[in-house]
Design a protein around this motif. Structure first.
Motif, mmCIF file in Angstrom:
data_model
loop_
_atom_site.group_PDB
_atom_site.id
_atom_site.type_symbol
_atom_site.label_atom_id
_atom_site.label_comp_id
_atom_site.label_asym_id
_atom_site.label_seq_id
_atom_site.Cartn_x
_atom_site.Cartn_y
_atom_site.Cartn_z
ATOM 1 N N LEU A 32 1.153 -0.700 0.204
ATOM 2 C CA LEU A 32 -0.048 0.320 0.130
ATOM 3 C C LEU A 32 0.941 1.426 0.561
ATOM 4 C CD1 LEU A 32 -2.398 1.137 0.392
ATOM 5 C CD2 LEU A 32 -2.862 1.154 2.978
ATOM 6 N N ASN A 33 1.979 1.026 0.041
ATOM 7 C CA ASN A 33 2.839 2.424 0.773
ATOM 8 C C ASN A 33 3.230 2.232 -0.950
ATOM 9 O OD1 ASN A 33 4.606 4.375 2.243
ATOM 10 N ND2 ASN A 33 6.268 2.784 1.865
ATOM 11 N N TYR A 45 5.041 6.174 5.930
ATOM 12 C CA TYR A 45 5.144 4.659 6.153
ATOM 13 C C TYR A 45 6.251 4.867 7.418
ATOM 14 C CZ TYR A 45 6.341 0.237 6.005
ATOM 15 O OH TYR A 45 6.884 -1.478 6.273
ATOM 16 N N ASN A 46 5.969 3.955 8.702
ATOM 17 C CA ASN A 46 6.912 4.043 9.644
ATOM 18 C C ASN A 46 7.105 2.570 9.453
ATOM 19 O OD1 ASN A 46 7.364 2.516 12.146
ATOM 20 N ND2 ASN A 46 5.521 4.755 13.368
ATOM 21 N N LYS A 47 8.496 2.255 9.113
ATOM 22 C CA LYS A 47 8.740 0.755 9.154
ATOM 23 C C LYS A 47 9.021 -0.072 10.131
ATOM 24 C CE LYS A 47 12.723 -1.204 6.488
ATOM 25 N NZ LYS A 47 14.000 -0.640 5.667
ATOM 26 N N THR A 115 -4.846 5.351 10.520
ATOM 27 C CA THR A 115 -3.323 5.098 10.710
ATOM 28 C C THR A 115 -4.362 3.102 10.023
ATOM 29 O OG1 THR A 115 -3.086 6.421 12.941
ATOM 30 C CG2 THR A 115 -2.636 3.347 12.427
ATOM 31 N N ILE A 116 -2.792 3.063 9.384
ATOM 32 C CA ILE A 116 -2.951 1.227 8.870
ATOM 33 C C ILE A 116 -2.728 0.699 8.935
ATOM 34 C CG2 ILE A 116 -4.006 0.258 5.966
ATOM 35 C CD1 ILE A 116 -4.332 3.116 5.460
ATOM 36 N N GLU A 117 -2.721 -0.605 9.447
ATOM 37 C CA GLU A 117 -1.897 -1.816 9.943
ATOM 38 C C GLU A 117 -2.399 -3.328 9.020
ATOM 39 O OE1 GLU A 117 -1.821 -1.862 14.051
ATOM 40 O OE2 GLU A 117 -0.060 -0.253 14.797
#
Length: 121
Positions: A32-33, A45-47, A115-117
């Protein structure tokens, strides 16, 4: 013979990945990112946490399309803005699980933060 083929196919799916066999893999947020970060700087994006933060107020006003980052996210995930809005409670926040994604929603009325996970299995 059919049972052997089914067992072999299942084994290949487990070895290759769920995504190759039509399921959701754990790198859905990364895909998605890769797809949507090109559309907008409002997507971060938070890796470390393998999550995406989208903040609508960071969208560029020079874009010909309103909220291109949100548009890319909704198209890629397969969720509509109405579905997101329907989950927002009176306190301005909500939660939605859709197509393998967990989406935390926060809205102030004019701005939205997602916030997507990856959805936990």
């Amino acid at each position: 013979m059919v049972k052997k083929l089914a067992s072999l196919l299942l084994a290949v799916c487990v070895l290759v990945s769920l995504a190759a066999c039509g399921g959701q893999s754990s790198d859905a947020v990364q895909r998605l990112n890769a797809e949507c970060s090109k559309a907008s700087d409002a997507i971060q994006y938070n890796k470390k946490e393998n999550s995406i933060l989208y903040i609508s107020e960071l969208e560029s006003s020079s874009s010909p399309e309103p909220l291109p980052g949100l548009s890319c996210i909704t198209k890629t995930i397969g969720v509509t803005a109405d579905e997101l809005n329907d989950q927002v409670q009176e306190n301005g926040s909500g939660y939605l699980e859709k197509n393998g994604y967990s989406i935390g929603i926060s809205s102030t009325g004019q701005n939205v933060m997602l916030t997507i996970e990856d959805q936990e299995k």
